[in-house]
Enzyme design. Structure first.
Site, PDB file in Angstrom:
ATOM      1  N   SER A 170      -9.637  -1.713   7.240  1.00 53.26           N
ATOM      2  CA  SER A 170      -8.997  -1.505   5.931  1.00 53.26           C
ATOM      3  C   SER A 170      -8.101  -2.639   5.455  1.00 53.26           C
ATOM      4  CB  SER A 170      -8.197  -0.200   5.947  1.00 53.26           C
ATOM      5  OG  SER A 170      -9.069   0.905   5.935  1.00 53.26           O
ATOM      6  N   SER A 180      -9.496   0.343   3.104  1.00 50.15           N
ATOM      7  CA  SER A 180      -8.766   1.228   2.213  1.00 50.15           C
ATOM      8  C   SER A 180      -7.628   0.551   1.466  1.00 50.15           C
ATOM      9  CB  SER A 180      -8.205   2.404   3.023  1.00 50.15           C
ATOM     10  OG  SER A 180      -7.284   1.963   4.001  1.00 50.15           O
ATOM     11  N   LYS A 222       0.847  -1.200   0.000  1.00 52.83           N
ATOM     12  CA  LYS A 222       0.000   0.000   0.000  1.00 52.83           C
ATOM     13  C   LYS A 222       0.881   1.249   0.000  1.00 52.83           C
ATOM     14  CE  LYS A 222      -4.012   1.510   2.753  1.00 52.83           C
ATOM     15  NZ  LYS A 222      -4.830   1.161   3.956  1.00 52.83           N
TER      16      LYS A 222
END
Lengths: 65, 475
Positions: free
Chosen positions: B185, B161, B86
């Site tokens: 997330s 996320s 990420k």
């Protein structure tokens, strides 16, 4: 000044204006939480006794076999 | 250890299968990287999980790993394994966009401790992944880098996320990815994309060099294919870090040693308060079937209620939003138009919470953890819930930027995951079925603080009993 008192308070305290129409809708979404807090009033409150989250994590560990 | 490699498609291996195959000389790291690059080249135009692909650097790192193995040098636990992460894990000198326009050119001067630990274990970092802007949505929408699309059907959300992390692991673009979890997330993209995602105990993994969202609730953790993958990943990344004074000093156990498959007598609580309210029928059916699979391996399942959930839910809704609003206050004053509509709208609502309620929420966190443990985890080892109450939503029906009326559907996505961030409990999401539209369903398992080994053991036993985690989307 915005006629919505919450928006006016945010502007006064934080200097931030609603960035778009969705922000007003999002603010209205807080109403559900406010209703929930109203319903729980009297059962919720500041924890008077000293409390520490990290200590609670340690204290709630699995019992050692 | 995993069974010997018996498949021809290297990208379909799990992370531990790839690591073990490299360690024993069955495959070259170069071949693993090339297999992953081929998948990305073939399919990421649809999925849109990648922000930055360091192709040449990955091949060079793989060649170095192959040379090290040939020379008989010591290998780390993740040597030769391609990963991507990420785009909020800082690496000194490399752009870390945090999925945003505001930080599109941000070059940090430090490297995240968790990346340093993965580097030391020999993992190959192939680049950075799409994510919700500033890790602030549960769906995977991104107005700046394009939405990430679910590999099972691109019309559907990936979950957020850590959208690129979930979608990329599901699409077999790499073997593991770092996500972050403040309200679900890691677990949401894991369940929506049909992979395994672990959020450890609050403070279990260092957050040094990681973009903050909510200081109280942020967690670092992996998205992978199996519980065994998560166990090995956690063994490498968990543990105290002097650069993160909030990180726990608890010893890190041998998580893989706990994966015996034997869960006879394991006591599982199904919390009927809140977590099943309004759940879709296909989700409930898959959840009940998952409980049957756990029973089949000897677990004992009990239905319980937890009166603490009402206050937990109310406070959960405040903490991360207030902390997020505080972090973004300067940008919200100076660059509000640089945020996606849904994000600036969500942040704006955070400035409305009275400070005394936020302080109250933090003051009650420890006592409510103790109460929840007394109600749900005394006499039980695990709490089980569906990770997502509903079927996987489409990108369109949760797109606030297109229609603010989608607000409630958007916010509902993280209902079952957020409470465990407030409580700080270790929680995993594993695939447990598919809905009537062919989208994955996830099972969420939570344990006591620092009981990651128990959570992983239960998840691993489930995966020995079922084959949901082996299903791959047809891209």
């Amino acid at each position: 000044m915005d006629p919505d008192p919450t928006i006016a308070a945010i502007a006064r305290w934080s200097g931030i204006a609603p960035p778009n129409e969705a922000a007003r809708i999002g603010l209205a979404d807080n109403a559900a939480l406010i209703t929930e807090i109203e319903a729980m009033r009297g059962t919720m409150g500041f924890e008077e006794e000293p409390s520490d989250f990290k200590a609670a994590l340690r204290d709630c560990r699995e019992p050692t076999p | 250890m995993n069974a010997p490699v018996a498949v021809t498609d290297l990208a379909s291996l799990s992370m531990t299968e790839a690591a073990d195959a490299f360690a024993t000389g069955e495959v070259a790291a170069t071949a693993l990287v090339e297999a992953c690059l081929a998948r990305i080249d073939a399919h990421d135009a649809v999925v849109n999980s990648v922000i930055r692909l360091d192709r040449e650097a990955a091949l060079e790192a793989a060649a170095a790993a192959d040379a090290a193995r040939a020379a008989g040098r010591p290998l780390g636990k993740l040597a030769g394994v391609p990963m991507m992460h990420k785009d909020m894990y800082y690496r000194a000198g490399r752009v870390s966009s945090c999925g945003s326009k505001i930080r599109r050119d941000f070059i940090p001067g430090v490297t995240a401790t968790v990346l340093e630990r993965l580097d030391a274990a020999g993992a190959i970092d192939m680049g950075t992944l799409n994510m919700a802007e500033f890790a602030q949505n549960p769906t995977g929408h991104n107005a700046h880098f394009g939405h990430c699309h679910n590999p099972w059907d691109p019309a559907y959300c990936t979950g957020g996320s850590s959208s690129g992390s979930g979608a990329g692991v599901a699409a077999r673009f790499f073997y593991a990815a770092l996500g972050s979890d403040t309200g679900g997330s890691i677990r949401l993209p894991a369940t929506l994309c049909g992979v395994t995602g672990l959020k450890g105990t609050q403070t279990r993994v260092s957050r040094a060099g990681v973009m903050p969202l909510s200081f109280s609730c942020d967690n670092v953790g992996p998205l992978v294919r199996t519980a065994r993958d998560a166990a090995r990943f956690m063994a490498v990344t968990a543990g105290h870090d002097p650069r993160d004074p909030t990180s726990a000093r608890e010893p890190v156990p041998d998580y893989e040693a706990a994966l015996t498959g034997d869960i006879r007598g394991l006591r599982i609580a199904v919390c009927e308060t809140f977590f099943l309210d309004g759940a879709d029928a296909p989700v409930v059916a898959a959840f009940e079937a998952a409980l049957d699979a756990l029973r089949a391996r000897g677990a004992v399942v009990t239905r319980i209620s937890a009166s603490s959930m009402r206050a937990i839910n109310a406070y959960t809704a405040m903490v991360s939003r207030v902390e997020g609003a505080a972090i973004h206050a300067n940008w919200m004053r100076e660059h509000p138009g640089d945020y996606a509509i849904h994000l600036s709208a969500r942040l704006f609502g955070g400035y409305a919470f009275p400070a005394h309620l936020y302080v109250e929420a933090l003051s009650r966190r420890g006592p409510l953890l103790r109460q929840f443990v007394a109600e749900a985890l005394t006499g039980h080892d695990i709490v089980a819930t569906p990770t997502l109450k509903t079927r996987v939503p489409t990108l369109a029906e949760t797109d606030i930027d297109a229609d603010p009326a989608n607000w409630s559907r958007f916010m509902a996505v993280s209902a079952n995951t957020r409470p465990f961030n407030y409580l700080g409990l270790p929680t995993i999401s594993i695939p447990c079925g598919f809905d009537d539209r062919g989208l994955p369903i996830g099972l969420q398992l939570a344990g006591r603080p620092f009981a990651e080994a128990t959570v992983l053991k239960a998840a691993d036993a489930f995966q020995r009993e079922t084959g949901w985690h082996c299903k791959a989307p047809a891209l």
